[in-house]
Structure formats: structure tokens, C-alpha cells
Design an enzyme around this catalytic site. Structure first.
Site, PDB file in Angstrom:
ATOM      1  CE  LYS A   1      -3.665  -2.248   2.704  1.00 32.55           C
ATOM      2  NZ  LYS A   1      -4.926  -2.383   1.979  1.00 32.55           N
TER       3      LYS A   1
ATOM      4  CD  GLU B   1      -4.693   5.596   4.048  1.00 33.19           C
ATOM      5  OE1 GLU B   1      -5.868   5.373   4.376  1.00 33.19           O
ATOM      6  OE2 GLU B   1      -4.144   5.037   3.085  1.00 33.19           O
TER       7      GLU B   1
ATOM      8  CG  HIS C   1     -12.144  -1.902   8.288  1.00 31.07           C
ATOM      9  ND1 HIS C   1     -12.603  -0.625   8.077  1.00 31.07           N
ATOM     10  CD2 HIS C   1     -11.499  -1.882   9.475  1.00 31.07           C
ATOM     11  CE1 HIS C   1     -12.243   0.134   9.096  1.00 31.07           C
ATOM     12  NE2 HIS C   1     -11.586  -0.605   9.973  1.00 31.07           N
TER      13      HIS C   1
ATOM     14  NE  ARG D   1      -8.046  -9.479  -5.140  1.00 28.78           N
ATOM     15  CZ  ARG D   1      -9.088  -8.893  -4.552  1.00 28.78           C
ATOM     16  NH1 ARG D   1     -10.273  -8.918  -5.143  1.00 28.78           N
ATOM     17  NH2 ARG D   1      -8.983  -8.284  -3.393  1.00 28.78           N
TER      18      ARG D   1
HETATM   19  P1  ADP Z   1     -11.140  -6.572  -0.654  1.00 30.72           P
HETATM   20  O1  ADP Z   1     -11.374  -6.945   0.773  1.00 30.72           O
HETATM   21  O2  ADP Z   1      -9.767  -6.035  -0.890  1.00 30.72           O
HETATM   22  O3  ADP Z   1     -12.164  -5.663  -1.192  1.00 30.72           O
HETATM   23  P2  ADP Z   1     -12.586  -8.691  -1.914  1.00 30.72           P
HETATM   24  O4  ADP Z   1     -13.741  -8.230  -1.114  1.00 30.72           O
HETATM   25  O5  ADP Z   1     -12.677  -8.639  -3.390  1.00 30.72           O
HETATM   26  O6  ADP Z   1     -11.252  -7.919  -1.476  1.00 30.72           O
HETATM   27  O7  ADP Z   1     -12.331 -10.195  -1.443  1.00 30.72           O
HETATM   28  C1  ADP Z   1     -11.209 -10.945  -1.751  1.00 30.72           C
HETATM   29  C2  ADP Z   1     -10.871 -11.740  -0.522  1.00 30.72           C
HETATM   30  O8  ADP Z   1     -11.657 -12.940  -0.429  1.00 30.72           O
HETATM   31  C3  ADP Z   1      -9.477 -12.236  -0.559  1.00 30.72           C
HETATM   32  O9  ADP Z   1      -8.573 -11.263  -0.129  1.00 30.72           O
HETATM   33  C4  ADP Z   1      -9.512 -13.452   0.351  1.00 30.72           C
HETATM   34  O10 ADP Z   1      -9.318 -13.127   1.696  1.00 30.72           O
HETATM   35  C5  ADP Z   1     -10.926 -13.992   0.201  1.00 30.72           C
HETATM   36  N1  ADP Z   1     -10.920 -15.208  -0.664  1.00 30.72           N
HETATM   37  C6  ADP Z   1      -9.867 -15.774  -1.225  1.00 30.72           C
HETATM   38  N2  ADP Z   1     -10.191 -16.834  -1.972  1.00 30.72           N
HETATM   39  C7  ADP Z   1     -11.490 -16.971  -1.875  1.00 30.72           C
HETATM   40  C8  ADP Z   1     -12.422 -17.879  -2.444  1.00 30.72           C
HETATM   41  N3  ADP Z   1     -12.051 -18.831  -3.295  1.00 30.72           N
HETATM   42  N4  ADP Z   1     -13.701 -17.730  -2.161  1.00 30.72           N
HETATM   43  C9  ADP Z   1     -14.097 -16.726  -1.350  1.00 30.72           C
HETATM   44  N5  ADP Z   1     -13.252 -15.830  -0.794  1.00 30.72           N
HETATM   45  C10 ADP Z   1     -11.968 -15.938  -1.042  1.00 30.72           C
HETATM   46  P1  ADP Z   2      -7.982  -3.892   2.477  1.00 30.47           P
HETATM   47  O1  ADP Z   2      -6.660  -4.195   1.903  1.00 30.47           O
HETATM   48  O2  ADP Z   2      -8.286  -4.669   3.681  1.00 30.47           O
HETATM   49  O3  ADP Z   2      -9.050  -3.927   1.444  1.00 30.47           O
HETATM   50  P2  ADP Z   2      -8.234  -1.000   2.387  1.00 30.47           P
HETATM   51  O4  ADP Z   2      -7.077  -0.093   2.479  1.00 30.47           O
HETATM   52  O5  ADP Z   2      -8.804  -1.207   1.027  1.00 30.47           O
HETATM   53  O6  ADP Z   2      -7.812  -2.399   3.015  1.00 30.47           O
HETATM   54  O7  ADP Z   2      -9.372  -0.512   3.377  1.00 30.47           O
HETATM   55  C1  ADP Z   2     -10.479  -1.315   3.695  1.00 30.47           C
HETATM   56  C2  ADP Z   2     -11.592  -0.471   4.299  1.00 30.47           C
HETATM   57  O8  ADP Z   2     -11.121   0.277   5.435  1.00 30.47           O
HETATM   58  C3  ADP Z   2     -12.139   0.594   3.375  1.00 30.47           C
HETATM   59  O9  ADP Z   2     -13.105   0.084   2.511  1.00 30.47           O
HETATM   60  C4  ADP Z   2     -12.703   1.601   4.362  1.00 30.47           C
HETATM   61  O10 ADP Z   2     -13.929   1.151   4.850  1.00 30.47           O
HETATM   62  C5  ADP Z   2     -11.713   1.568   5.497  1.00 30.47           C
HETATM   63  N1  ADP Z   2     -10.668   2.615   5.322  1.00 30.47           N
HETATM   64  C6  ADP Z   2      -9.494   2.461   4.677  1.00 30.47           C
HETATM   65  N2  ADP Z   2      -8.783   3.602   4.695  1.00 30.47           N
HETATM   66  C7  ADP Z   2      -9.514   4.497   5.376  1.00 30.47           C
HETATM   67  C8  ADP Z   2      -9.328   5.859   5.764  1.00 30.47           C
HETATM   68  N3  ADP Z   2      -8.227   6.513   5.473  1.00 30.47           N
HETATM   69  N4  ADP Z   2     -10.300   6.478   6.463  1.00 30.47           N
HETATM   70  C9  ADP Z   2     -11.426   5.804   6.804  1.00 30.47           C
HETATM   71  N5  ADP Z   2     -11.652   4.526   6.491  1.00 30.47           N
HETATM   72  C10 ADP Z   2     -10.727   3.879   5.783  1.00 30.47           C
HETATM   73 MG    MG Z   3      -9.347  -2.872  -0.097  1.00 31.17          MG
END
Ligand code: ADP
Ligand code: ADP
Ligand code: MG
Length: 613
Positions: A116, A200, A235, A297
Site C-alpha cells: 500500500k 493515514e 472493513h 484481479r
Molecule cells: P477486498 O477486501 O480487498 O475488497 P474482496 O472483497 O474482493 O477484497 O475479497 C477478496 C478476498 O476474499 C481475498 O482477499 C480473500 O481473503 C478472500 N478469498 C480468497 N479466496 C477466496 C475464495 N475462493 N472464495 C471466497 N473468498 C476468497
Molecule cells: P484492504 O486491503 O483490507 O481492502 P483498504 O485499504 O482497502 O484495506 O481498506 C479497507 C476499508 O477500510 C475501506 O473500505 C474503508 O472502509 C476503510 N478505510 C481504509 N482507509 C480508510 C481511511 N483513510 N479512512 C477511513 N476509512 C478507511
Molecule cells: Mg481494499
């Protein structure tokens, strides 16, 4: 175009990819672990290769086994799905080195966006607005605390390698910083093997808005508009939609242009998502939306984009990976209507959202015009403790937001799953929340009001009475028929819990042994109550049967053992409660059909006790 494809994943996303591959005439190869031998993706693929034991570290995460499976079956390409190896640059490289087409971005793009902090620096250079904060190399606690002070509280500490909502700490004030930093670093080290963090600014009333981007191998990049994933629990996304409520066309244009710049900055190829955080306290505007991270992805929530654009994103992935140019130009892409998706999970909101594992004896999805179900399970399949317990993504399209929202609510309310518990009723209540209905969602909504949504639903009197009527012999009711309607209450077991139901019908000539009651997306088993059912043999014989479906958690006796009346024989876990089955009289264990861990059906003969002379 490639002619064969191995899908390095499981569950709904593997099935989703297989569906499009089949439509394109591509031969599909599934991979599976011991736990997935009977899984839907294995049944749907043209071929399947076993890759190891259930734990992901020994199967779905072992790149060499997957590449070997592709070679063995002659698969020309590998699609990684999401999660697992999808954002693993070394795996992407190994696939390409093996002469196999990688359905995803270049390993360099994955690496550039993988951490990140590095990604944010790169984006700032590309003039993509990033969330204000500190993303430096110096990780000493003193420096981080100083930087947090400069950013201004509240701040968010994020593991640079984090994902899936893990490795994040909200810190409200300076006093809490040191402790939060320590625990965040500990979690980051154990979950991601990297304890570096960034700081952040915590955005008040945050909204999660992301843009779907797509690049090809000829330098073209387009966006497919935005999705709003602000309804989150800890989150993690719960309900996603496209487009985003309250997004005007100027803001959309600025946001999507920034997303395309972000993708171009890393020479992006294939499907990707640029995640932004927006200040949701007022009207959305481009100067209050900042880059958060890129997911390199296909995303879980990609169907809502497909539903409003008419594009099959998996088809685009396969075409682009095969070297074809993007099938559509930016000008050809438009938004039609509204789409919403809910993640239906095998989990119990009433018990802190604990996964609810087991066999899906009943699995029914609601239907609607414009409805779509993406699932990886079937009735009779198992929800395994080894993997993500998602049952399905339930997706609804409508002319406008309220139509999509209502259809999704109807589909969820008409679903029924048993005996596994689901979050269906939680989702229905979330959709009905006045703020959600009005499009006023920030990521804290469930944290504030989620408790009420998580309360376990109870079936209404009407459906209970109708079900009870199917369990009671008409002859039992005869005496009550003198007046117009019979009036009598009786005890039943509702998923093993004693309930009193007013009998309002006439009973039945063919009483059932149990009836599934379905309502509000939930299902319950209603059975006649037998006073001694949970304690031993019901009929005076030595037959100890399972009073309800469940899991044997311990067996205290062995075949041939002498037992005395009241002695504990075994413990059954059903509906998250333990039931002890005991010997009805002194005797010997003549038959034993139970072992710890076994799943048993209602009325299964578990133990037979032979009475002592
Ligand atoms: P993010 O949390 O970044 O938004 P997504 O909501 O798109 O990501 O979800 C992806 C996450 O789902 C992966 O980071 C992982 O933890 C989980 N995952 C991995 N493989 C599978 C699978 N085959 N089926 C359901 N969930 C999975
Ligand atoms: P991940 O890798 O788990 O997907 P993200 O950085 O995408 O992590 O953040 C996941 C969630 O955390 C966001 O969808 C939001 O709800 C919250 N979040 C992330 N950054 C911030 C921020 N700077 N301020 C407030 N909420 C945040
Ligand atoms: Mg995310």
C-alpha cells in the site's frame, strides 16, 4: 483465443469463470483439495485435478502443484480467480515461465500495487489524489507517532501488506497510539509476514467507492464506472452496488479519469479495481475522494458492474489474456439501470457472525426478474471449515436503485438454507435500514446500528401454526372439534428449542415427523416434542437415536461396555447446543454407530443398549 483453461480457485468464482469459458468453447480444468472432491466447481469443469489436502497452504496456495496440473492436462491458460494466488507476482511469473497464458496483469503491475505504501507513492506521482498520510521507510515508533500527530487524529494505522480488512487500527488520540501500533505490527507480522505500516488520515463518514478498470496488451485502458461498497462490517464488504448513490456526472468523470491514470501508470493489463475513499459527510465531489489501494484481479463484486454495463468481465479477461484488443471503447460503454449484490454467508449473526459449518440439507434461492445467483455450492454440499464460508452472491438489477434494492430484498427473504445458519435476515434488515434506503451509507453504519440487524429472526405465528398442523394427528385433535375451530396449544421443538404453538387447524391424517419452516430467508425444523427425546431412548427400547441432526462431539463408551442407567453415552452438538444422550437402563452397548466428528441425521440410530438380565 486459448482453447483450454485451468482455474486455480474454488467456490463461486471458479464456477463463474467456468461458465464463461464454456460459453466461449474453452475446455475447463478444475483443481481441488481433499475437502472439495464433491465440490460444484469440480463437477462443472470438463476435467479436475486433485492437488492435495484441505488446508490451503498444502493445496490452493501451492503454485507448483497448480502449474503441474496445467501441464498434465494441457491447459493453455490459468485463471487465478480472486484471493489465493491471484495477487502473487511470483506465481504469475512462474506461470508465464512455464509457457502458460496468465489471465491477469503483468507481475510488475502486481508488485507495484502490492504494497500500500509503494502504491500510494506511485499514484501521487501519477497525479492521482491519495489519502493524506505518512508512507515513509522509517518505522521507528517515535517517528511514526510524530507523523501521526502531523497527520492529525483520528488516524488509521495500516499494514502496508494488509488486505481483507486485516492489519488496520483506528486511533482516536495520541494516548492510544503506541499500543495500537504494537498490536497492528504484531498482526501484520503474523498474517502477512511484513510488519511495516503506514499512517493515514482517518476520513470521517467514509464511503468506499471503487472504479473497475480494464487494460489490454496494446496499451488501451478503459474504465467501467464505479461501484459503491460502503456497507461494510469490520472493513469487509457486505452489500455492493453500481453506480454509486449521489454520484454526479462531473465527479464520476474526474474519478474514473483518475482511475484510468492509475492503471496506465503501471501498464495495467486485464481486470483491476482502483479503490478510493470518499468523504461522505456531504455531497460527493472529486476533491474529497482519495486513492486507497489497487486490487490487481477480478473483484468479488464484479457482477454489479456486469449487470449495469452488459459486459462479461471474465470474457474480456480471457480475450485480453489471449492478446485480443479490448472489445469496446470508452465511448461505447454506458450505464444501464442499477445493480446491487449481497454476500450470503454461512454464518450466524446472532453468535458474533461465527461461521456455520455443515451440510446444506436445504438450499433454496429466491428468484426475481433481473435476479442473478453466483454460487459454488448445491443442496447436499458441505460448507467446509477450511475455506471462506460464502454460500452465494445474490445480485439484483433494476431500472433504478429502489427497484434493485427491493428485488434484492425479496430474493434474500425468499431464500432458505438449513441447518446451516446464514446472514440472510441480517442482509434483508440492512437493505431496509432508512439510511441505506436513502443512499446515505458510510462504512460505519453497521457498527452503529448492526446489533438490531443481527438479532435472530423468529418465524411468525402463522407459519408455525401451519407447520404444527402437519405434525399433529387428526385423531389427537378430534376432541377439540366440537366447536367451530379447535383451540389447543402444544409443545414442539424448533431447531431443538422447546416452543409452544397454538394449534389452529384440524391436524392431519398423515402426520409428518418434522417440517421445515421457512421465512425471512431463514429455515427452522419443527418437530414434535418428546419429553425424553434429549435424554435417551424415546420408545422404551434400548435404541438411542439422534433427536435432531447434528454433530457427534464426543463418545464416552465403546462397544461391549457395561453401562448403568443415566450414564453418559455421547454428546451431540446441534444448533450450537450440546445434548447429552444417556443410557435408559442398566445394560451393555450392543451397537455403536457414532464417532466423534461425525455428522448425523435426525432419528439416526447411534447406540443400541441391550438390557441386563
Ligand atoms: P477486498 O477486501 O480487498 O475488497 P474482496 O472483497 O474482493 O477484497 O475479497 C477478496 C478476498 O476474499 C481475498 O482477499 C480473500 O481473503 C478472500 N478469498 C480468497 N479466496 C477466496 C475464495 N475462493 N472464495 C471466497 N473468498 C476468497
Ligand atoms: P484492504 O486491503 O483490507 O481492502 P483498504 O485499504 O482497502 O484495506 O481498506 C479497507 C476499508 O477500510 C475501506 O473500505 C474503508 O472502509 C476503510 N478505510 C481504509 N482507509 C480508510 C481511511 N483513510 N479512512 C477511513 N476509512 C478507511
Ligand atoms: Mg481494499
Amino acid at each position: 483465443m486459448i482453447k483450454s483453461l485451468l482455474i486455480a480457485n474454488r467456490g463461486e468464482i471458479a464456477c463463474r469463470v467456468i461458465r464463461t469459458a464454456r460459453e466461449l468453447g474453452i475446455r475447463t480444468v478444475a483443481v481441488y483439495s481433499d475437502a472439495d472432491a464433491q465440490a460444484l466447481h469440480v463437477q462443472e469443469a470438463d476435467e479436475a485435478v486433485h492437488i492435495g489436502p484441505a488446508p490451503t497452504r498444502e493445496s490452493y496456495l501451492v503454485g507448483e502443484k497448480i502449474i503441474a496440473a496445467a501441464k498434465q492436462t494441457g491447459a493453455e491458460g490459468i485463471h487465478p480467480g480472486y484471493g489465493f494466488l491471484s495477487e502473487n507476482a511470483a506465481f504469475a511469473q512462474a506461470v508465464m515461465d512455464a509457457g502458460i497464458v496468465w489471465v491477469g496483469p503483468n507481475p510488475d503491475s502486481i508488485t507495484a500495487m502490492g504494497l500500500k505504501d509503494a502504491a500510494k507513492k506511485l499514484m501521487a506521482e501519477a497525479k492521482v489524489p491519495v489519502t493524506p498520510g505518512y508512507m515513509g521507510e522509517d518505522q521507528s515508533p517515535g517517528v511514526l507517532a510524530d507523523e501521526a500527530g502531523k497527520v492529525g487524529y483520528p488516524v488509521l494505522i495500516k499494514a502496508v501488506a494488509g488486505g481483507g480488512g486485516k492489519g488496520m487500527r483506528l486511533v482516536e488520540s495520541e494516548d492510544d497510539f503506541a499500543d495500537a501500533l504494537q498490536s497492528c505490527k504484531r498482526e501484520a507480522a503474523s498474517s502477512f509476514g511484513n510488519d511495516h505500516v503506514l499512517i493515514e488520515k482517518y476520513i470521517a463518514s467514509p464511503r468506499h467507492i471503487e472504479v473497475q478498470v480494464f487494460g489490454d496488451k496494446h496499451g488501451n485502458v478503459v474504465h467501467l464506472f464505479e461501484r459503491d461498497c460502503s456497507l461494510q462490517r469490520r472493513h469487509q464488504k457486505v452489500i455492493e452496488e453500481a453506480p454509486a448513490p449521489g454520484m454526479d456526472s462531473d465527479t464520476r468523470e474526474a474519478l474514473c479519469a483518475a482511475a484510468v491514470r492509475a492503471a496506465k501508470a503501471v501498464d495495467y493489463v486485464g481486470a483491476g479495481t482502483i479503490e478510493f475513499i470518499a468523504d461522505g459527510s456531504g455531497k460527493l465531489s472529486a476533491d474529497k475522494i482519495w486513492f486507497m489501494e489497487m486490487n490487481t484481479r477480478l473483484q468479488v463484486e464484479h457482477p454489479v458492474t456486469e449487470e449495469i454495463t452488459g459486459v462479461d468481465l471474465v470474457e474480456w479477461q480471457l480475450r485480453v489474456a489471449s492478446g485480443e484488443p479490448l472489445p469496446m471503447s470508452q465511448e461505447d460503454l454506458t450505464i444501464d439501470g442499477w445493480a446491487m449484490e449481497a454476500r450470503l454467508y454461512a454464518e450466524d449473526p446472532a453468535k458474533g457472525f461465527l461461521p456455520s459449518i455443515g451440510k446444506l440439507d436445504l438450499l433454496q434461492f429466491g428468484e426475481a426478474d433481473g435476479g442473478r445467483i453466483d454460487t459454488g455450492v448445491y443442496e447436499g454440499a458441505e460448507v467446509s471449515p477450511h475455506y471462506d464460508p460464502m454460500i452465494a452472491k445474490v445480485i439484483a438489477w433494476g431500472e433504478d436503485r429502489s427497484e434493485a434494492r427491493e428485488r434484492l430484498g425479496d430474493m434474500l427473504a425468499d431464500s432458505a438454507v438449513w441447518p446451516v445458519k446464514t446472514n440472510a435476515s441480517f442482509l434483508v434488515k440492512a437493505l431496509q435500514h432508512p439510511d441505506f434506503a436513502a443512499g446515505n451509507v458510510d462504512t460505519g453504519l453497521i457498527g452503529r446500528d448492526g446489533e438490531e440487524m443481527a438479532e435472530p429472526p423468529v418465524p411468525s405465528d402463522d407459519v408455525l401454526q401451519a407447520a404444527a398442523d402437519a405434525l399433529v394427528p387428526a385423531t389427537d385433535m378430534a376432541g377439540f372439534r366440537l366447536n367451530a375451530a379447535p383451540q389447543r396449544a402444544a409443545w414442539f421443538l424448533l431447531d431443538g428449542e422447546k416452543v409452544e404453538v397454538d394449534l389452529t387447524g384440524m391436524g392431519t391424517d398423515e402426520p409428518a415427523t418434522g417440517v421445515l419452516v421457512t421465512e425471512q430467508g431463514q429455515a427452522w425444523l419443527l418437530t414434535p416434542w418428546r419429553q425424553d427425546a434429549a435424554h435417551g431412548a424415546a420408545d422404551g427400547s434400548g435404541a438411542i437415536v439422534a433427536p435432531m441432526p447434528g454433530k457427534v462431539i464426543s463418545v464416552e463408551v465403546e462397544k461391549g461396555d457395561a453401562v448403568i442407567k443415566g450414564q453418559k453415552l455421547l454428546t451431540l452438538e446441534a444448533m450450537k447446543m450440546e445434548h447429552t444422550l444417556t443410557a435408559p437402563f442398566d445394560g451393555t452397548v450392543a451397537e455403536l454407530n457414532a464417532s466423534a466428528g461425525a455428522q448425523v441425521q435426525v432419528d439416526a440410530l447411534l447406540v443400541m443398549i441391550e438390557e441386563s438380565e
